[in-house]
Every structure is written in C-alpha cells, then in structure tokens.
Scaffold this motif. Sequence first.
Motif, short mmCIF file in Angstrom:
data_model
loop_
_atom_site.label_atom_id
_atom_site.label_comp_id
_atom_site.label_asym_id
_atom_site.label_seq_id
_atom_site.Cartn_x
_atom_site.Cartn_y
_atom_site.Cartn_z
N GLU A 60 -42.67 2.81 -50.61
CA GLU A 60 -41.78 2.51 -51.73
C GLU A 60 -40.34 2.35 -51.27
O GLU A 60 -39.64 1.40 -51.66
CB GLU A 60 -41.88 3.62 -52.77
CG GLU A 60 -41.07 3.36 -54.04
CD GLU A 60 -41.26 4.45 -55.07
OE1 GLU A 60 -41.52 4.13 -56.24
OE2 GLU A 60 -41.15 5.65 -54.69
N SER A 63 -39.87 -0.84 -49.30
CA SER A 63 -39.89 -1.98 -50.22
C SER A 63 -38.53 -2.24 -50.85
O SER A 63 -38.17 -3.38 -51.15
CB SER A 63 -40.92 -1.73 -51.33
OG SER A 63 -42.22 -1.65 -50.80
N LYS A 64 -37.76 -1.19 -51.02
CA LYS A 64 -36.45 -1.31 -51.68
C LYS A 64 -35.38 -1.88 -50.75
O LYS A 64 -34.41 -2.47 -51.22
CB LYS A 64 -36.00 0.05 -52.20
CG LYS A 64 -36.83 0.58 -53.36
CD LYS A 64 -36.37 1.96 -53.79
CE LYS A 64 -37.18 2.50 -54.95
NZ LYS A 64 -36.76 3.88 -55.33
N LYS A 67 -35.34 -7.17 -47.35
CA LYS A 67 -35.00 -8.32 -48.19
C LYS A 67 -35.66 -9.62 -47.76
O LYS A 67 -35.86 -10.52 -48.58
CB LYS A 67 -33.47 -8.52 -48.19
CG LYS A 67 -32.68 -7.29 -48.64
CD LYS A 67 -33.10 -6.81 -50.02
CE LYS A 67 -32.32 -5.57 -50.44
NZ LYS A 67 -32.84 -5.01 -51.71
N LYS A 90 -43.91 -2.16 -55.80
CA LYS A 90 -43.35 -2.86 -56.97
C LYS A 90 -41.90 -3.29 -56.78
O LYS A 90 -41.42 -4.21 -57.46
CB LYS A 90 -43.50 -2.00 -58.22
CG LYS A 90 -42.66 -0.73 -58.24
CD LYS A 90 -42.91 0.06 -59.51
CE LYS A 90 -42.07 1.34 -59.55
NZ LYS A 90 -42.34 2.11 -60.79
N HIS A 91 -41.16 -2.65 -55.86
CA HIS A 91 -39.76 -3.04 -55.63
C HIS A 91 -39.61 -4.08 -54.53
O HIS A 91 -38.49 -4.56 -54.29
CB HIS A 91 -38.93 -1.80 -55.26
CG HIS A 91 -38.90 -0.74 -56.32
ND1 HIS A 91 -38.20 -0.89 -57.49
CD2 HIS A 91 -39.50 0.48 -56.39
CE1 HIS A 91 -38.35 0.18 -58.25
NE2 HIS A 91 -39.14 1.03 -57.60
#
Length: 387
Positions: A60, A63-64, A67, A90-91
């Motif tokens: 998670e 993922s944040k 880019k 999801k991010h």
Amino acid sequence: MAEKKIDIFDTTLRDGEQVPGCKLNTEEKIEVALALEELGVDIIEAGFPISSPGDFASVEAISKVIKNATVCGLTRSVQKDIEVAAEALKHAVRPRIHTGIGSSDIHIKHKFNTTREAILERAAKATKLARNLVSDVEFFCEDAGRADNAFLARLVETVIAAGATVVNIPDTTGYCLPHQYGEKIAYLVNNVSNIDKAIISCHCHNDLGLATANSIAGIMNGARQIECTINGLGERAGNTSLEEVVMIIKKHHALGFYTNINTTQLNPLSRLVSDTMRMPVQPNKAIVGSNAFAHSSGIHQDGFLKEATTYEIMTPEEVGAETSKIVLTARSGRSALAYRFQKLGHQFNRNDIDTLYQQFLAVADTKKEVEDADLNILAQNYLHVAV
C-alpha cells in the motif's frame, strides 16, 4: 529492423525478500522501490499483500509513492487473496494483480490434489475476478518449466480469454535447459490462438545456474517481459539477475532488443540492496561483483593496459562501478607493477622495474595481494640503496 522493447519486472521486494534473513521493513522497501523506479524498472512487484499485515502495508505504501512504474501485488488463485491485493493497490497509478496456479502434473497432483480441468476452471475464475478489480492482470503458470506443453497452451489460452494481459511462464525449479525453455515459449507463440492479446513473461530460477540463459532464450523466442531481481536474489539459489539480462541485451545489439534501464545505476542499486537486505554480493558476481573489473593475471594486465577492450566488454562507468583495478599478486607481471608504481608517483625505468620485480615477487609470495603500502616500502628501499 526496429528494436523490440523488453519490459523489466523486478521482484526483489517479493521473491528476493524470500531469502532467509532478507526481510525488510516498510521504510526500507520504499527506499528500494524508489531506487528501482529511478533505475527504469517497468514493473515493481512490491509484495504478497495477504501474506501478512506488514506486507499489505508495504504494498500500500509503495503504491502511494511510485508514479511511473507499474506496482504489482502477488496472489494465489483465491478470491480473498485477489480482493486483498486490489485493496493494497488501490492508490497505485498503474496497479497490477499477479495471480496464478500450478501448471505441471507434479503440482496438480501433489500440491493441489486435483485435475487439469479443475485447474483451468480455477484459473479462469481467478483471472476474471482480478480483471474486474484492475485493468492489468498477470497470470503465472507455476512450474511451467516441467508442464506438458499442450496443457500449458490450453491454460495460457484460457487465462488470456478470461482477461489476462500478461502470462508468466515460470521455470519455478530452475529445471529447464535454455533450448528447452526457448522451445516452450516458441510452442506457446505458435499454438495459443489468442497469444497476440497478451505479453509472455519469463520467470526463471537459478537452481542449475541457468536462469539468465533461460530468460534470454525466452525473449529470443517471443517473450517480451523478464522477471528478475537485483543481485539475483530469490528463493533457494535465486532468480534471474536483473543486471545480467539488462547488460546482455545492451551488449548484444544483434538480438534486436532494448530496455529502459539506466545501467549507470546498476552498481549503486546493487550496493543498496546488499546493504539493506544484509546479503553480501559474491566478489566474482557478473556486473556488480567487486572483482568484475579487477585484473590480477600478468597476461590479462598487460593486455588491458595496452587496450582495455582486450579483457573488458563493458566499461565500469557504463554500469556505475568504480574504475577498473590492477590487483598485484604473484601472478602479476612487470607492466602491472610499473603501472601501479606510476600511479603512486614513482617513476622507474625498465631496468629499475626488472630489479624491483624480483623484490616484488618475494613479497607477493607471502601475501594474497600486494598493497600500495608494500609498494611504497619497496620503492623507498630501492631508492635508498640507489642513492
């Protein structure tokens, strides 16, 4: 003919972390992931989200911050696995779920205690579920290296029809010879009707020391993605080494491939992974080992000093390594000795070197390597006697 792009899928943070003692915390994983993105890796397999709360948190978090690269999470062909992976991703700007199941009769019978038909049904169901959650789904056919090719082709066709965008053909046990693995990829290219709808990926293990060779054989026969790790880390004997396949592709232009990897970052990233995972790199490791650009034989040293390309097919700078090294041992020759004296600021003629060489050999026979301090003592003693 235009060169074809090979996607580099790095699994250092998933398969590489399966090495005993190489567990990373989330902050360390983020540091490595950012370095992989800077390197130019196309896909970063960030972890196995359902395996632990820590792994979920790491996927998670990665993922944040990533880019440009695709961030991938591994799952089994299990609904809960896939749903948890989707939540962890999801991010992500470019999320990918990597799901799969065994494809060899050994796995089907002994690991899953099921049938080929049941495997096909389960694979299709898992792929469809994953594709409903993300647009990029990779399916791994575990132990494809030992799978029956006709059944493997049915499995690949099934998961592509179900929505897989990438199909991974792992030599999970490192069993295949290069020509066998290449022929397996070629068989799929020629016998899967919808193969043009997905990318074929190589995921090779190094149990017999053939992971790099098998991966190259794979792309020569139609695969367009290589799954690999920094320093070749991975389960058991390790995975395909990222630095090796990348430099093979770069050096062998006739293959007709390219990658987006910034090769000057290979050695710095190798050291980062080695330090972070507390896993030393063997000195003779290709590309990133401390001896990869070291010359100790007199014959090699003489040739190298006359023309570097006599013994180096790439420059240290090309892969972000320090300068080539002339290492002095009892096997070294006069030209190397003269070179090292000159580097230390001592100017000796040929006659001087002939005399000093005998004294050097006496020292070299007592040590594994003659250091600069030893050379300075030899020079000072020689000059003192000469005076």
